[in-house]
Write an enzyme that holds these catalytic residues in place. Structure first.
Site, mmCIF file in Angstrom:
data_model
loop_
_atom_site.group_PDB
_atom_site.id
_atom_site.type_symbol
_atom_site.label_atom_id
_atom_site.label_comp_id
_atom_site.label_asym_id
_atom_site.label_seq_id
_atom_site.Cartn_x
_atom_site.Cartn_y
_atom_site.Cartn_z
ATOM 1 N N SER A 15 0.877 -1.170 0.039
ATOM 2 C CA SER A 15 0.170 0.076 -0.156
ATOM 3 C C SER A 15 0.977 1.225 0.009
ATOM 4 O O SER A 15 2.076 1.229 0.086
ATOM 5 C CB SER A 15 -1.038 0.021 1.108
ATOM 6 O OG SER A 15 -0.302 0.324 2.438
ATOM 7 N N GLY A 16 0.147 2.396 -0.147
ATOM 8 C CA GLY A 16 0.856 3.689 -0.061
ATOM 9 C C GLY A 16 2.158 3.754 -0.981
ATOM 10 O O GLY A 16 1.967 3.662 -2.207
ATOM 11 N N ILE A 17 3.181 4.325 -0.239
ATOM 12 C CA ILE A 17 4.427 4.655 -1.188
ATOM 13 C C ILE A 17 5.083 3.332 -1.608
ATOM 14 O O ILE A 17 5.413 3.385 -2.867
ATOM 15 C CB ILE A 17 5.417 5.316 -0.077
ATOM 16 C CG1 ILE A 17 5.013 6.820 0.124
ATOM 17 C CG2 ILE A 17 6.811 5.583 -0.694
ATOM 18 C CD1 ILE A 17 5.730 7.413 1.311
ATOM 19 N N TYR A 149 9.899 8.568 16.367
ATOM 20 C CA TYR A 149 9.888 8.196 14.893
ATOM 21 C C TYR A 149 11.009 9.065 14.164
ATOM 22 O O TYR A 149 11.713 8.558 13.491
ATOM 23 C CB TYR A 149 8.539 8.666 14.512
ATOM 24 C CG TYR A 149 8.181 8.596 12.704
ATOM 25 C CD1 TYR A 149 7.994 7.077 12.311
ATOM 26 C CD2 TYR A 149 8.339 9.536 11.974
ATOM 27 C CE1 TYR A 149 8.073 6.881 11.049
ATOM 28 C CE2 TYR A 149 8.187 9.199 10.792
ATOM 29 C CZ TYR A 149 7.909 7.846 10.209
ATOM 30 O OH TYR A 149 7.865 7.795 8.779
#
Length: 242
Positions: A15-17, A149
């Site tokens: 998914s996504g990037i 993060y």
């Protein structure tokens, strides 16, 4: 066809990037192994990509899953030309609320998984291969609540510097691709206040599409960047630059 005949592995590719990168690599001529934890999402991603894609269910934070992935790549293709370490994630929380469990979880998926994916892939990486680590603008910006993060993503920047030296004799290039805000499913489900916080200082005043980030990944993966090594390339709308 800048990756014609190449073999690529994209972690977090369902998914996504990661999905956008895998799709773009296939369009550029590569055969891509996508790795993700959820089989249903992997199957949907493989169907979306269409051809020249192999979906492997697994969690790259687990040694057994990583070994199984690399064994399959070795059996089916025998080499890796491009390794994209995209799997990542993590929550945000202010200093004073952080737990040891959150620390280990965040650094395991964003940092340890990168280290052991690359180390495990070394025997399969051909001389002249490209390693692309998906970092984050958070590693350079002091976003409130981003201690864990940001620290985890900053660490992989150091990895790229060291590996550029250590792998130079094999001409293996390691670079970090650090996006700013990207219109992924995760961002779409983020609170409005968070989206406003990350967008208000972006000079281009918008999020990137996953496809825009995939174009930058293609550049770093291909011979178009043959003299680019050890860098952190920001695709962030100028956010970390001004």
């Amino acid at each position: 066809m800048r990756l014609n005949g190449k073999i690529a592995v994209v972690t977090g590719g369902s998914s996504g990037i990661g999905l956008a990168i895998a799709k773009r690599f296939v369009e550029a001529g590569a055969h891509v192994f996508i790795v993700g934890r959820r089989q249903a999402e992997l199957d949907e991603a493989a169907q979306h990509i269409g051809t020249n894609v192999t979906a492997v269910q697994g969690d790259v934070t687990k040694a057994s899953d990583l070994e199984r992935l690399l064994a399959r790549v070795k059996e089916e293709k025998g080499k890796i030309d491009v390794l994209v370490c995209n799997a990542g994630g993590g929550g945000f929380g202010p200093l004073g609320s952080l737990t040891r469990e959150a620390f280990h979880e965040t650094f395991t998926v964003n940092t340890a998984a990168v280290l052991f994916s690359v180390q495990g892939a070394l025997p399969l990486l051909r001389d002249g291969a490209s390693i692309v680590i998906v970092g984050s603008v958070a590693g350079s910006k002091g976003l409130p609540g981003g201690t864990l993060y940001a620290g985890a993503k900053a660490a992989v920047r150091a990895f790229a510097r060291v590996w550029t030296q250590e792998l130079s004799e094999r001409r293996i290039r390691t670079n970090v691709l650090s996006p700013g805000p990207v219109n992924t499913p995760a961002m779409q489900h983020a609170p409005d206040a968070f989206r406003h916080m990350v967008l208000k200082d972006v000079p281009m005043a918008r999020m990137a599409s996953p496809e825009e980030i995939a174009e930058v990944a293609l550049f770093l993966a291909s011979d178009a960047s043959s003299y680019v090594a050890g860098v952190e390339l920001f695709a962030d709308g100028g956010w970390a630059q001004v």
